[in-house]
Design an enzyme around this catalytic site. Structure first.
Site, PDB file in Angstrom:
ATOM      1  N   SER A   1      55.026 -18.272  41.372  1.00 52.72           N
ATOM      2  CA  SER A   1      53.695 -18.067  41.581  1.00 52.72           C
ATOM      3  C   SER A   1      52.996 -18.255  40.104  1.00 52.72           C
ATOM      4  O   SER A   1      53.364 -17.586  39.384  1.00 52.72           O
ATOM      5  CB  SER A   1      53.199 -16.245  41.585  1.00 52.72           C
TER       6      SER A   1
ATOM      7  N   HIS B   1      53.804 -21.531  44.582  1.00 53.88           N
ATOM      8  CA  HIS B   1      53.115 -20.359  45.184  1.00 53.88           C
ATOM      9  C   HIS B   1      51.124 -20.257  44.423  1.00 53.88           C
ATOM     10  O   HIS B   1      51.401 -20.461  42.934  1.00 53.88           O
ATOM     11  CB  HIS B   1      53.705 -19.459  45.378  1.00 53.88           C
TER      12      HIS B   1
ATOM     13  N   ASP C   1      47.489 -18.509  44.179  1.00 60.10           N
ATOM     14  CA  ASP C   1      47.711 -17.385  44.149  1.00 60.10           C
ATOM     15  C   ASP C   1      45.852 -17.308  44.535  1.00 60.10           C
ATOM     16  O   ASP C   1      44.839 -17.303  43.256  1.00 60.10           O
ATOM     17  CB  ASP C   1      47.575 -15.521  44.034  1.00 60.10           C
TER      18      ASP C   1
ATOM     19  N   MET D   1      42.307 -16.125  44.746  1.00 62.76           N
ATOM     20  CA  MET D   1      41.678 -14.473  44.783  1.00 62.76           C
ATOM     21  C   MET D   1      39.742 -14.910  44.435  1.00 62.76           C
ATOM     22  O   MET D   1      38.992 -14.984  43.431  1.00 62.76           O
ATOM     23  CB  MET D   1      41.900 -13.213  43.873  1.00 62.76           C
TER      24      MET D   1
ATOM     25  N   HIS E   1      47.936 -19.486  48.849  1.00 70.70           N
ATOM     26  CA  HIS E   1      47.439 -18.088  49.627  1.00 70.70           C
ATOM     27  C   HIS E   1      46.029 -17.687  48.981  1.00 70.70           C
ATOM     28  O   HIS E   1      45.325 -17.557  48.009  1.00 70.70           O
ATOM     29  CB  HIS E   1      48.421 -17.412  48.715  1.00 70.70           C
TER      30      HIS E   1
ATOM     31  N   MET F   1      43.473 -15.173  49.440  1.00 72.08           N
ATOM     32  CA  MET F   1      43.351 -13.359  49.581  1.00 72.08           C
ATOM     33  C   MET F   1      41.811 -13.782  49.089  1.00 72.08           C
ATOM     34  O   MET F   1      40.708 -13.161  47.643  1.00 72.08           O
ATOM     35  CB  MET F   1      43.852 -12.753  48.125  1.00 72.08           C
TER      36      MET F   1
ATOM     37  N   MET G   1      52.994  -9.065  52.243  1.00 68.71           N
ATOM     38  CA  MET G   1      53.132  -8.382  50.907  1.00 68.71           C
ATOM     39  C   MET G   1      53.884  -6.923  50.846  1.00 68.71           C
ATOM     40  O   MET G   1      53.659  -6.335  51.589  1.00 68.71           O
ATOM     41  CB  MET G   1      51.452  -8.157  50.909  1.00 68.71           C
TER      42      MET G   1
ATOM     43  N   GLY H   1      46.342  -8.445  45.039  1.00 71.58           N
ATOM     44  CA  GLY H   1      45.225  -8.495  43.244  1.00 71.58           C
ATOM     45  C   GLY H   1      45.904  -8.702  41.729  1.00 71.58           C
ATOM     46  O   GLY H   1      44.982  -9.370  41.743  1.00 71.58           O
TER      47      GLY H   1
ATOM     48  N   GLY I   1      49.637 -10.139  39.494  1.00 73.54           N
ATOM     49  CA  GLY I   1      51.206  -9.410  39.677  1.00 73.54           C
ATOM     50  C   GLY I   1      51.614  -8.793  38.890  1.00 73.54           C
ATOM     51  O   GLY I   1      50.654  -7.916  38.260  1.00 73.54           O
ATOM     52  N   GLY I   2      52.806  -8.895  38.742  1.00 74.59           N
ATOM     53  CA  GLY I   2      53.367  -7.925  38.158  1.00 74.59           C
ATOM     54  C   GLY I   2      53.657  -6.099  38.477  1.00 74.59           C
ATOM     55  O   GLY I   2      53.809  -4.860  37.768  1.00 74.59           O
TER      56      GLY I   2
ATOM     57  N   ASP J   1      55.818 -11.522  49.148  1.00 70.13           N
ATOM     58  CA  ASP J   1      55.254 -11.663  48.436  1.00 70.13           C
ATOM     59  C   ASP J   1      54.663 -10.187  47.080  1.00 70.13           C
ATOM     60  O   ASP J   1      53.875  -9.664  48.018  1.00 70.13           O
ATOM     61  CB  ASP J   1      54.211 -12.745  48.402  1.00 70.13           C
TER      62      ASP J   1
ATOM     63  N   GLY K   1      56.150  -8.448  43.461  1.00 74.95           N
ATOM     64  CA  GLY K   1      57.048  -6.671  43.308  1.00 74.95           C
ATOM     65  C   GLY K   1      58.693  -7.276  43.449  1.00 74.95           C
ATOM     66  O   GLY K   1      59.299  -6.735  43.018  1.00 74.95           O
TER      67      GLY K   1
ATOM     68  N   GLY L   1      56.340 -14.702  40.970  1.00 70.56           N
ATOM     69  CA  GLY L   1      55.319 -14.568  39.527  1.00 70.56           C
ATOM     70  C   GLY L   1      55.762 -14.222  38.271  1.00 70.56           C
ATOM     71  O   GLY L   1      56.550 -14.844  37.339  1.00 70.56           O
TER      72      GLY L   1
HETATM   73  C1  DX5 Z   1      50.046 -11.272  44.452  1.00 73.52           C
HETATM   74  C2  DX5 Z   1      49.654 -12.306  44.581  1.00 73.52           C
HETATM   75  C3  DX5 Z   1      51.067 -12.567  44.096  1.00 73.52           C
HETATM   76  C4  DX5 Z   1      51.377 -12.117  42.516  1.00 73.52           C
HETATM   77  C5  DX5 Z   1      52.936 -12.149  42.363  1.00 73.52           C
HETATM   78  O1  DX5 Z   1      48.191 -10.644  44.593  1.00 73.52           O
HETATM   79  O2  DX5 Z   1      49.894 -12.309  45.707  1.00 73.52           O
HETATM   80  O3  DX5 Z   1      51.760 -13.789  44.968  1.00 73.52           O
HETATM   81  O4  DX5 Z   1      51.327 -13.287  42.455  1.00 73.52           O
HETATM   82  O5  DX5 Z   1      53.330 -11.904  40.956  1.00 73.52           O
HETATM   83  P1  DX5 Z   1      54.791 -10.949  40.845  1.00 73.52           P
HETATM   84  O6  DX5 Z   1      55.728 -11.292  41.557  1.00 73.52           O
HETATM   85  O7  DX5 Z   1      54.435 -10.705  39.001  1.00 73.52           O
HETATM   86  O8  DX5 Z   1      54.609  -9.474  41.854  1.00 73.52           O
HETATM   87 ZN    ZN Z   2      50.311 -14.440  46.579  1.00 73.90          ZN
END
Ligand code: DX5
Ligand code: ZN
Length: 220
Positions: free
Chosen positions: A11, A36, A38, A40, A69, A71, A140, A145, A147-148, A178, A180, A200
């Site tokens: 990501s 990927h 993201d 938002m 993706h 969102m 999901m 919303g 990463g991490g 997607d 964690g 990510g």
């Molecule tokens: C969250 C995103 C994910 C995110 C994943 O809303 O859709 O794609 O970037 O990040 P990690 O791998 O750090 O959970």
């Molecule tokens: Zn995503």
């Protein structure tokens, strides 16, 4: 011992935005399959990232499949822009689409693969009416919303349910997971039925992204 191998989709959200080209090259060199992206809007999710302009820039940096993706609320308004920006896949959220069947047909009419994503609190059974029409489901495993975040353990049962559903209704459906994903849980997620892992933090923030990619893909 290596188990099932999966596709890997780093990501871009966790990449170095001061040098997107280097980030994309790193992903390619590491054997990643998709990039990927993201998107938002600060409404569907409590964070704002980027739009078609950046997706187009990423497309120009890489030969990887561009996996977008969305969102965002009312994605129909922007789908064409993201297709023109070079998206190979466009995924919308079931929770954001009152006319989901129409939205899926619209994505496909643009020559782009159509995905639907569901949040952790949305049951996989709601996908049943559209499953046969889809190229991909993005499940999901965190609340979208950021990463991490930490993988929600109940996602494993949802992946397995979806895997059973697709065997019946659409064996070619790709299951992507997607949120964690780590080197520690990747094998379990793959065994439950995931074909593609979005990562990510576990990729871009790894001490050794090349080694992380091999582990995330189940190659070692
Ligand atoms: C969250 C995103 C994910 C995110 C994943 O809303 O859709 O794609 O970037 O990040 P990690 O791998 O750090 O959970
Ligand atoms: Zn995503």
């Amino acid at each position: 011992m290596p188990g099932k191998t999966t596709l890997l989709a780093p990501s871009i959200l966790s990449a170095d935005f001061t040098n997107l080209k280097a980030s994309a090259e790193l992903a390619e060199k590491a054997g990643a399959n998709w990039m990927h992206c993201d998107v938002m809007d600060g409404v569907f999710v409590p964070n704002i990232t980027f739009g078609p302009f950046i997706v187009k820039a990423i497309k120009q940096c890489t030969n990887l499949v561009i996996d977008t993706h969305l969102m965002i609320v009312d994605p129909d308004k922007y789908i064409e822009d993201f297709a023109k920006a070079g998206s190979d896949h466009i995924t919308v959220h079931l929770e954001a689409c009152p006319h989901l069947h129409r939205t899926i047909q619209f994505i496909k009419s643009l020559g782009v693969k159509a995905g639907v994503s569901i949040n952790p609190a949305t049951p996989v059974s709601l996908l049943e009416p559209v499953l046969a029409d889809l190229d991909m489901v993005l499940l999901m495993s965190v609340n979208p919303g950021f990463g991490g975040q930490k993988f929600i353990p109940g996602s494993i049962a949802k992946i397995a349910n979806l895997d059973a559903m697709r065997m019946e209704m659409n064996p070619d459906l790709v299951i992507a997971v997607d949120g964690g994903i780590t080197e520690e849980n990747a094998a379990q997620v793959a065994e439950a039925g995931a074909d593609s892992l979005i990562a990510g933090t576990a990729f871009f923030r790894a001490d050794d992204p090349m080694a992380a990619a091999r582990k995330l893909k189940g190659l070692e």
